[in-house]
Design a protein around this motif. Structure first.
Motif, PDB file in Angstrom:
ATOM      1  N   ASN A  46      44.831  45.307  36.499  1.00 53.95           N
ATOM      2  CA  ASN A  46      45.174  44.429  37.520  1.00 53.95           C
ATOM      3  C   ASN A  46      44.162  43.779  38.399  1.00 53.95           C
ATOM      4  OD1 ASN A  46      47.503  44.757  35.720  1.00 53.95           O
ATOM      5  ND2 ASN A  46      47.468  46.368  36.992  1.00 53.95           N
ATOM      6  N   GLN A  47      42.550  43.635  38.911  1.00 54.65           N
ATOM      7  CA  GLN A  47      41.856  43.743  39.816  1.00 54.65           C
ATOM      8  C   GLN A  47      41.332  41.762  39.338  1.00 54.65           C
ATOM      9  OE1 GLN A  47      39.290  46.927  39.668  1.00 54.65           O
ATOM     10  NE2 GLN A  47      39.501  46.842  42.101  1.00 54.65           N
ATOM     11  N   TYR A 229      38.550  37.185  32.106  1.00 58.58           N
ATOM     12  CA  TYR A 229      39.116  36.342  33.106  1.00 58.58           C
ATOM     13  C   TYR A 229      40.808  35.607  33.162  1.00 58.58           C
ATOM     14  CZ  TYR A 229      33.913  34.937  33.503  1.00 58.58           C
ATOM     15  OH  TYR A 229      32.515  35.503  34.222  1.00 58.58           O
ATOM     16  N   ALA A 230      40.739  35.574  32.041  1.00 58.11           N
ATOM     17  CA  ALA A 230      42.546  35.372  31.781  1.00 58.11           C
ATOM     18  C   ALA A 230      43.676  36.134  32.205  1.00 58.11           C
ATOM     19  CB  ALA A 230      43.081  35.109  30.981  1.00 58.11           C
ATOM     20  N   GLN A 231      43.074  37.699  32.303  1.00 53.88           N
ATOM     21  CA  GLN A 231      44.106  39.022  33.223  1.00 53.88           C
ATOM     22  C   GLN A 231      44.152  38.628  34.538  1.00 53.88           C
ATOM     23  OE1 GLN A 231      45.700  40.802  30.609  1.00 53.88           O
ATOM     24  NE2 GLN A 231      44.529  39.793  29.221  1.00 53.88           N
ATOM     25  N   SER A 232      43.204  38.211  35.422  1.00 54.98           N
ATOM     26  CA  SER A 232      43.278  38.200  36.495  1.00 54.98           C
ATOM     27  C   SER A 232      44.320  37.900  36.991  1.00 54.98           C
ATOM     28  CB  SER A 232      41.625  37.606  37.209  1.00 54.98           C
ATOM     29  OG  SER A 232      40.573  37.857  37.090  1.00 54.98           O
ATOM     30  N   PRO A 233      44.603  38.320  37.961  1.00 57.59           N
ATOM     31  CA  PRO A 233      46.341  38.003  38.836  1.00 57.59           C
ATOM     32  C   PRO A 233      45.145  36.481  39.868  1.00 57.59           C
ATOM     33  CG  PRO A 233      45.764  40.313  39.123  1.00 57.59           C
ATOM     34  CD  PRO A 233      44.044  39.252  38.547  1.00 57.59           C
ATOM     35  N   LYS A 234      47.052  35.665  39.837  1.00 60.73           N
ATOM     36  CA  LYS A 234      47.079  34.425  40.062  1.00 60.73           C
ATOM     37  C   LYS A 234      46.267  34.741  42.091  1.00 60.73           C
ATOM     38  CE  LYS A 234      50.932  32.389  38.520  1.00 60.73           C
ATOM     39  NZ  LYS A 234      52.539  32.434  39.053  1.00 60.73           N
ATOM     40  N   PHE A 235      45.427  33.612  42.231  1.00 67.12           N
ATOM     41  CA  PHE A 235      44.602  33.970  43.201  1.00 67.12           C
ATOM     42  C   PHE A 235      44.383  32.270  44.082  1.00 67.12           C
ATOM     43  CE2 PHE A 235      41.142  33.825  40.483  1.00 67.12           C
ATOM     44  CZ  PHE A 235      40.156  32.976  41.102  1.00 67.12           C
ATOM     45  N   ASP A 236      43.877  32.589  45.641  1.00 67.59           N
ATOM     46  CA  ASP A 236      43.278  31.165  46.208  1.00 67.59           C
ATOM     47  C   ASP A 236      42.251  31.302  46.560  1.00 67.59           C
ATOM     48  OD1 ASP A 236      46.347  29.521  45.543  1.00 67.59           O
ATOM     49  OD2 ASP A 236      46.803  30.685  47.268  1.00 67.59           O
TER      50      ASP A 236
END
Length: 299
Positions: A46-47, A229-236
């Motif tokens: 989850n990172q 990469y696609a498993q990365s949580p949403k981020f800004d």
């Protein structure tokens, strides 16, 4: 039957996939998996990869990034550390027993250590081994790493995020003061740690695995960009760069490693229209350098 499995490979994708396959086929009897990786950064399920390491540094130094199946924080691996995994059924698992086995192995090397409340083994308040556990159904693993002669300079640089303003929704790692066992005793090597684990486990059934005799089905998934990469949580993220005409700032929202929204601003007295550029960046993969290259085509 109780057994020890030792990997002859140093490929982190193979080893993490092998660990997971052994975990999925766990038995009531306790198994010990021992393995080492080439230089790599292993992040939790989850990172956010961008929040955990410097991707440019990883590329420049041929350090592989791999997302594991279990949670937890980011860790740096190289051949200077030894990874261990205890695998059994959850009903048979005993964290206290696993810790005593690890401490017994360390005592064989002359290392007296204590267990901290954060799942770490410490020598005089400095961490040389971090642990985590993972369950799925009735399968259970307790795994960790032992720092023997790790390249701390590379560890520090690899696990330092790029200097960009980033707001992540993922789990962030906690850094600790660390020490190599070879700093305590220069005669301790990765091989002597492996032998100490074997002696402490008291098992004569030892198997070796490699890419010829063991093919974990999930190895290809681990090595894919989609998993990484696609498993990365949403981020800004906010990027900023100075030019001769003024400062350029870029605000980006990212999900599944694709740009969902982008806004480009500048304090330049000259007027620039970035509407077309913003539309072209929409739904492309996030790559800092490629974004700047694209924007500069409009200057």
């Amino acid at each position: 039957m109780k057994k020890i499995v030792i990997s002859e490979e140093f490929d982190p994708c193979f080893n993490i996939a092998a660990e997971h396959q052994l975990f999925l086929t766990s038995e009531e009897d306790l198994h010990l998996f021992l393995w080492q990786n080439d230089s790599s950064v292993i992040i939790g399920r989850n990172q956010n990869l961008y929040a955990e390491c410097d991707l440019n540094y990883l590329r420049e130094h041929d350090i592989k990034a791999v997302r594991r199946f279990s949670g937890g924080g980011a860790v740096y691996h190289d051949k200077g550390n030894v990874n261990f995994t205890f695998i059994t059924k959850e009903a048979s698992a005993s964290q206290d027993h696993f810790i005593k086995l690890i401490q017994s192995a360390m005592q064989r090397l002359g290392i007296d250590c204590e267990f901290s409340g954060r799942n770490d083994l410490l020598f005089k308040n400095r961490k040389f081994s971090g642990h985590a556990y993972y369950t799925d159904g009735d399968n259970y693993m307790y795994h960790g790493t032992v720092l023997v002669n790790v390249n701390f300079e590379q560890l520090e640089n690899a696990l330092t995020p790029s200097k960009i303003k980033l707001e992540s929704k993922g789990v962030e790692s906690v850094r600790s003061r660390v020490i190599n066992l070879s700093e305590i005793n220069s005669e301790i090597t990765a091989q002597s740690v492996i032998l100490a684990f074997i002696e402490a486990f008291e098992c004569n059934h030892i198997e070796s695995i490699n890419k010829m005799n063991f093919q974990p089905p999930l190895e290809k998934i681990l090595s894919s960009d989609n998993w990484m990469y696609a498993q990365s949580p949403k981020f800004d993220v906010e990027l900023e760069r100075r030019y001769s005409f003024g400062t350029m700032s870029v605000s980006i929202s990212i999900a599944d490693n694709l740009i969902q929204n982008v806004k480009i601003n500048t304090d330049s007295l000259e007027l620039y229209d970035f509407n077309a550029c913003e539309k072209e960046l929409y739904h492309t993969r996030f790559n800092e350098q490629e974004i700047w290259d694209h924007i500069e085509g409009y200057l």
